[in-house]
Write a protein that holds these residues in place. Sequence first.
Motif, PDB file in Angstrom:
ATOM      1  N   LYS A   1     -51.563   8.581 -86.717  1.00 21.95           N
ATOM      2  CA  LYS A   1     -50.402   7.785 -86.375  1.00 21.95           C
ATOM      3  C   LYS A   1     -50.877   6.402 -85.984  1.00 21.95           C
ATOM      4  O   LYS A   1     -51.785   6.234 -85.185  1.00 21.95           O
ATOM      5  CB  LYS A   1     -49.658   8.457 -85.241  1.00 21.95           C
ATOM      6  CG  LYS A   1     -48.519   7.659 -84.707  1.00 21.95           C
ATOM      7  CD  LYS A   1     -47.856   8.387 -83.563  1.00 21.95           C
ATOM      8  CE  LYS A   1     -47.031   7.423 -82.781  1.00 21.95           C
ATOM      9  NZ  LYS A   1     -46.373   8.044 -81.663  1.00 21.95           N
ATOM     10  N   GLU A   2     -50.236   5.415 -86.541  1.00 26.90           N
ATOM     11  CA  GLU A   2     -50.596   4.029 -86.246  1.00 26.90           C
ATOM     12  C   GLU A   2     -49.467   3.382 -85.456  1.00 26.90           C
ATOM     13  O   GLU A   2     -48.290   3.583 -85.741  1.00 26.90           O
ATOM     14  CB  GLU A   2     -50.823   3.269 -87.554  1.00 26.90           C
ATOM     15  CG  GLU A   2     -51.340   1.880 -87.353  1.00 26.90           C
ATOM     16  CD  GLU A   2     -51.693   1.193 -88.662  1.00 26.90           C
ATOM     17  OE1 GLU A   2     -52.076   0.027 -88.605  1.00 26.90           O
ATOM     18  OE2 GLU A   2     -51.576   1.815 -89.719  1.00 26.90           O
ATOM     19  N   GLU A   3     -49.835   2.597 -84.476  1.00 25.67           N
ATOM     20  CA  GLU A   3     -48.851   1.909 -83.645  1.00 25.67           C
ATOM     21  C   GLU A   3     -48.257   0.725 -84.400  1.00 25.67           C
ATOM     22  O   GLU A   3     -48.881   0.167 -85.302  1.00 25.67           O
ATOM     23  CB  GLU A   3     -49.507   1.414 -82.357  1.00 25.67           C
ATOM     24  CG  GLU A   3     -50.074   2.523 -81.484  1.00 25.67           C
ATOM     25  CD  GLU A   3     -48.998   3.450 -80.937  1.00 25.67           C
ATOM     26  OE1 GLU A   3     -47.907   2.967 -80.583  1.00 25.67           O
ATOM     27  OE2 GLU A   3     -49.261   4.658 -80.875  1.00 25.67           O
ATOM     28  N   LEU A   4     -47.072   0.333 -84.016  1.00 30.21           N
ATOM     29  CA  LEU A   4     -46.417  -0.847 -84.553  1.00 30.21           C
ATOM     30  C   LEU A   4     -47.261  -2.074 -84.236  1.00 30.21           C
ATOM     31  O   LEU A   4     -47.781  -2.212 -83.123  1.00 30.21           O
ATOM     32  CB  LEU A   4     -45.027  -0.996 -83.934  1.00 30.21           C
ATOM     33  CG  LEU A   4     -44.251  -2.251 -84.316  1.00 30.21           C
ATOM     34  CD1 LEU A   4     -43.862  -2.208 -85.789  1.00 30.21           C
ATOM     35  CD2 LEU A   4     -43.013  -2.378 -83.443  1.00 30.21           C
ATOM     36  N   GLN A   5     -47.413  -2.946 -85.205  1.00 27.70           N
ATOM     37  CA  GLN A   5     -48.156  -4.186 -84.999  1.00 27.70           C
ATOM     38  C   GLN A   5     -47.214  -5.357 -85.221  1.00 27.70           C
ATOM     39  O   GLN A   5     -46.490  -5.391 -86.221  1.00 27.70           O
ATOM     40  CB  GLN A   5     -49.312  -4.297 -85.983  1.00 27.70           C
ATOM     41  CG  GLN A   5     -50.364  -3.231 -85.806  1.00 27.70           C
ATOM     42  CD  GLN A   5     -51.471  -3.393 -86.833  1.00 27.70           C
ATOM     43  OE1 GLN A   5     -51.805  -4.492 -87.238  1.00 27.70           O
ATOM     44  NE2 GLN A   5     -52.028  -2.282 -87.248  1.00 27.70           N
ATOM     45  N   VAL A   6     -47.211  -6.291 -84.315  1.00 28.42           N
ATOM     46  CA  VAL A   6     -46.424  -7.506 -84.443  1.00 28.42           C
ATOM     47  C   VAL A   6     -47.394  -8.674 -84.390  1.00 28.42           C
ATOM     48  O   VAL A   6     -48.206  -8.771 -83.473  1.00 28.42           O
ATOM     49  CB  VAL A   6     -45.373  -7.629 -83.321  1.00 28.42           C
ATOM     50  CG1 VAL A   6     -44.610  -8.945 -83.434  1.00 28.42           C
ATOM     51  CG2 VAL A   6     -44.431  -6.438 -83.340  1.00 28.42           C
ATOM     52  N   ILE A   7     -47.321  -9.525 -85.387  1.00 25.40           N
ATOM     53  CA  ILE A   7     -48.234 -10.666 -85.464  1.00 25.40           C
ATOM     54  C   ILE A   7     -47.415 -11.944 -85.553  1.00 25.40           C
ATOM     55  O   ILE A   7     -46.488 -12.040 -86.362  1.00 25.40           O
ATOM     56  CB  ILE A   7     -49.163 -10.558 -86.697  1.00 25.40           C
ATOM     57  CG1 ILE A   7     -50.004  -9.302 -86.598  1.00 25.40           C
ATOM     58  CG2 ILE A   7     -50.040 -11.802 -86.806  1.00 25.40           C
ATOM     59  CD1 ILE A   7     -50.815  -9.015 -87.841  1.00 25.40           C
ATOM     60  N   ARG A   8     -47.758 -12.894 -84.725  1.00 29.56           N
ATOM     61  CA  ARG A   8     -47.141 -14.214 -84.798  1.00 29.56           C
ATOM     62  C   ARG A   8     -48.233 -15.199 -85.178  1.00 29.56           C
ATOM     63  O   ARG A   8     -49.188 -15.401 -84.423  1.00 29.56           O
ATOM     64  CB  ARG A   8     -46.525 -14.618 -83.467  1.00 29.56           C
ATOM     65  CG  ARG A   8     -45.908 -15.990 -83.532  1.00 29.56           C
ATOM     66  CD  ARG A   8     -45.276 -16.388 -82.224  1.00 29.56           C
ATOM     67  NE  ARG A   8     -44.650 -17.680 -82.375  1.00 29.56           N
ATOM     68  CZ  ARG A   8     -44.365 -18.463 -81.361  1.00 29.56           C
ATOM     69  NH1 ARG A   8     -44.620 -18.071 -80.135  1.00 29.56           N
ATOM     70  NH2 ARG A   8     -43.809 -19.612 -81.570  1.00 29.56           N
ATOM     71  N   TYR A   9     -48.089 -15.779 -86.339  1.00 31.62           N
ATOM     72  CA  TYR A   9     -49.088 -16.737 -86.796  1.00 31.62           C
ATOM     73  C   TYR A   9     -48.799 -18.109 -86.200  1.00 31.62           C
ATOM     74  O   TYR A   9     -47.667 -18.577 -86.209  1.00 31.62           O
ATOM     75  CB  TYR A   9     -49.062 -16.851 -88.328  1.00 31.62           C
ATOM     76  CG  TYR A   9     -49.528 -15.599 -89.018  1.00 31.62           C
ATOM     77  CD1 TYR A   9     -50.878 -15.295 -89.111  1.00 31.62           C
ATOM     78  CD2 TYR A   9     -48.614 -14.718 -89.582  1.00 31.62           C
ATOM     79  CE1 TYR A   9     -51.305 -14.148 -89.744  1.00 31.62           C
ATOM     80  CE2 TYR A   9     -49.032 -13.571 -90.223  1.00 31.62           C
ATOM     81  CZ  TYR A   9     -50.376 -13.300 -90.303  1.00 31.62           C
ATOM     82  OH  TYR A   9     -50.797 -12.166 -90.930  1.00 31.62           O
ATOM     83  N   GLN A  10     -49.841 -18.741 -85.710  1.00 30.71           N
ATOM     84  CA  GLN A  10     -49.748 -20.121 -85.253  1.00 30.71           C
ATOM     85  C   GLN A  10     -50.138 -21.028 -86.423  1.00 30.71           C
ATOM     86  O   GLN A  10     -50.669 -20.572 -87.436  1.00 30.71           O
ATOM     87  CB  GLN A  10     -50.682 -20.339 -84.059  1.00 30.71           C
ATOM     88  CG  GLN A  10     -50.369 -19.462 -82.866  1.00 30.71           C
ATOM     89  CD  GLN A  10     -49.008 -19.736 -82.262  1.00 30.71           C
ATOM     90  OE1 GLN A  10     -48.498 -20.855 -82.306  1.00 30.71           O
ATOM     91  NE2 GLN A  10     -48.390 -18.707 -81.693  1.00 30.71           N
TER      92      GLN A  10
END
Length: 106
Positions: A1-10
């Motif tokens: 199971k993989e956790e949710l990933q949230v990425i905000r690119y600068q």
Amino acid sequence: KEELQVIRYQQGEQYESHWDYFVPSAFPQLARNKTGTISPFAYRRNRVSTLFLYLTDVTSGGETALLAAHGAQKHGCNEEDVLKVEARKGRALLFYSLRADGSRNP
């Protein structure tokens, strides 16, 4: 199971070209079963799919390039083989890392 990933690119940030799966024999610590051998089912630990949700518009850049989307066999393919999806608010991009039989889908 993989956790949710949230990425905000600068500004200026990016992911380099990569695949969203691993080859079990290259990572035996992830692929071994209880007997210590590489399990034939190790591919099940791979990410099956990825969903990108674009939350904002960008003024330049920001596209996602899928290098093998049109059948290219390797990175460094011709530009016409690359599928580029522009980052637009509300757009979603879904792609699969594994085929239905569990084989890798570059």
